[in-house]
Motif scaffolding. Structure first.
Motif, PDB file in Angstrom:
ATOM      1  N   ALA A  72       0.824  -1.214   0.000  1.00  0.00           N
ATOM      2  CA  ALA A  72       0.000   0.000   0.000  1.00  0.00           C
ATOM      3  C   ALA A  72       0.856   1.263   0.000  1.00  0.00           C
ATOM      4  CB  ALA A  72      -0.954   0.008   1.192  1.00  0.00           C
ATOM      5  N   ALA A  73       1.904   1.283   0.803  1.00  0.00           N
ATOM      6  CA  ALA A  73       2.731   2.487   0.884  1.00  0.00           C
ATOM      7  C   ALA A  73       3.372   2.803  -0.462  1.00  0.00           C
ATOM      8  CB  ALA A  73       3.794   2.327   1.966  1.00  0.00           C
ATOM      9  N   ALA A  74       3.895   1.796  -1.122  1.00  0.00           N
ATOM     10  CA  ALA A  74       4.528   2.016  -2.426  1.00  0.00           C
ATOM     11  C   ALA A  74       3.496   2.466  -3.463  1.00  0.00           C
ATOM     12  CB  ALA A  74       5.231   0.742  -2.886  1.00  0.00           C
ATOM     13  N   ALA A  75       2.339   1.825  -3.481  1.00  0.00           N
ATOM     14  CA  ALA A  75       1.300   2.183  -4.449  1.00  0.00           C
ATOM     15  C   ALA A  75       0.795   3.606  -4.219  1.00  0.00           C
ATOM     16  CB  ALA A  75       0.145   1.190  -4.374  1.00  0.00           C
ATOM     17  N   LEU A  76       0.584   3.974  -2.966  1.00  0.00           N
ATOM     18  CA  LEU A  76       0.090   5.320  -2.676  1.00  0.00           C
ATOM     19  C   LEU A  76       1.145   6.378  -2.968  1.00  0.00           C
ATOM     20  CD1 LEU A  76      -2.017   4.678   0.530  1.00  0.00           C
ATOM     21  CD2 LEU A  76      -2.843   5.228  -1.755  1.00  0.00           C
ATOM     22  N   THR A  77       2.406   6.049  -2.754  1.00  0.00           N
ATOM     23  CA  THR A  77       3.474   6.992  -3.089  1.00  0.00           C
ATOM     24  C   THR A  77       3.483   7.253  -4.591  1.00  0.00           C
ATOM     25  OG1 THR A  77       4.790   6.312  -1.178  1.00  0.00           O
ATOM     26  CG2 THR A  77       5.960   7.447  -2.948  1.00  0.00           C
ATOM     27  N   VAL A  78       3.301   6.210  -5.393  1.00  0.00           N
ATOM     28  CA  VAL A  78       3.214   6.380  -6.852  1.00  0.00           C
ATOM     29  C   VAL A  78       2.014   7.270  -7.192  1.00  0.00           C
ATOM     30  CG1 VAL A  78       2.747   5.184  -9.037  1.00  0.00           C
ATOM     31  CG2 VAL A  78       4.427   4.254  -7.432  1.00  0.00           C
ATOM     32  N   THR A  79       0.892   7.057  -6.524  1.00  0.00           N
ATOM     33  CA  THR A  79      -0.295   7.882  -6.779  1.00  0.00           C
ATOM     34  C   THR A  79      -0.021   9.343  -6.446  1.00  0.00           C
ATOM     35  OG1 THR A  79      -1.791   6.031  -6.385  1.00  0.00           O
ATOM     36  CG2 THR A  79      -2.727   8.236  -6.184  1.00  0.00           C
ATOM     37  N   LYS A 114       7.526   9.500   3.258  1.00  0.00           N
ATOM     38  CA  LYS A 114       7.357   9.785   4.698  1.00  0.00           C
ATOM     39  C   LYS A 114       5.905  10.125   5.010  1.00  0.00           C
ATOM     40  CE  LYS A 114      11.631  12.176   5.066  1.00  0.00           C
ATOM     41  NZ  LYS A 114      12.283  13.415   5.458  1.00  0.00           N
ATOM     42  N   LEU A 115       5.321  10.975   4.187  1.00  0.00           N
ATOM     43  CA  LEU A 115       3.944  11.410   4.402  1.00  0.00           C
ATOM     44  C   LEU A 115       2.976  10.234   4.275  1.00  0.00           C
ATOM     45  CD1 LEU A 115       2.198  13.865   5.043  1.00  0.00           C
ATOM     46  CD2 LEU A 115       2.072  14.323   2.593  1.00  0.00           C
ATOM     47  N   VAL A 116       3.143   9.417   3.260  1.00  0.00           N
ATOM     48  CA  VAL A 116       2.287   8.248   3.074  1.00  0.00           C
ATOM     49  C   VAL A 116       2.446   7.278   4.253  1.00  0.00           C
ATOM     50  CG1 VAL A 116       1.978   6.158   1.679  1.00  0.00           C
ATOM     51  CG2 VAL A 116       2.078   8.391   0.572  1.00  0.00           C
ATOM     52  N   GLY A 117       3.670   7.078   4.709  1.00  0.00           N
ATOM     53  CA  GLY A 117       3.893   6.215   5.872  1.00  0.00           C
ATOM     54  C   GLY A 117       3.165   6.719   7.103  1.00  0.00           C
TER      55      GLY A 117
END
Length: 127
Positions: A72-79, A114-117
């Motif tokens: 999820a963190a990687a996918a949301l960072t891409v978004t 960092k923000l997504v985390g």
């Protein structure tokens, strides 16, 4: 002596409690500087412009949606960096915006991670 110990405990515990509640000043400032707070809020239930649903989902709702999902963190960072597809919006009916614009000009990828985390670590709203 007891009062000093309680005061010390309060100083140590306050940042942890604030972070758990979603009040991390560094992350809030990062989000503010990147323009994230134009569309998003930490807490669910807020209104967007003209009393409409908010433009983007509340971050506690994002944390709830992706809780426990691998990647999820990687996918949301891409978004965050590249934006989202308005035709695949899973927030339809809950927000007034159709898609997230690309934000690579507004935030560095390391800061987005960092923000997504932080968002994913927020306490999930109780239903």
């Amino acid at each position: 002596m007891l009062n000093k110990s309680l005061f010390t405990l309060a100083l140590v515990a306050a940042p942890a409690l604030a972070a758990a509640a979603g009040h991390d000043e560094a992350m809030t400032q990062l989000a503010r500087n990147a323009g994230c707070l134009t569309c998003h809020q930490v807490e669910p239930g807020g209104k967007g412009p003209d009393g409409l649903p908010p433009i983007g989902p509340a971050w506690r709702d994002v944390a709830a949606k992706y809780q426990g999902q691998k990647g999820a963190a990687a996918a949301l960072t891409v978004t965050v960096m590249k934006g989202s597809n308005p035709y695949e919006s899973h927030w339809k009916g809950k927000v007034s915006g159709l898609a997230m614009p690309p934000n690579a000009v507004a935030i560095k990828e390391a800061d987005a991670k960092k923000l997504v985390g932080w968002i994913l670590a927020l306490e999930v709203p109780r239903k």
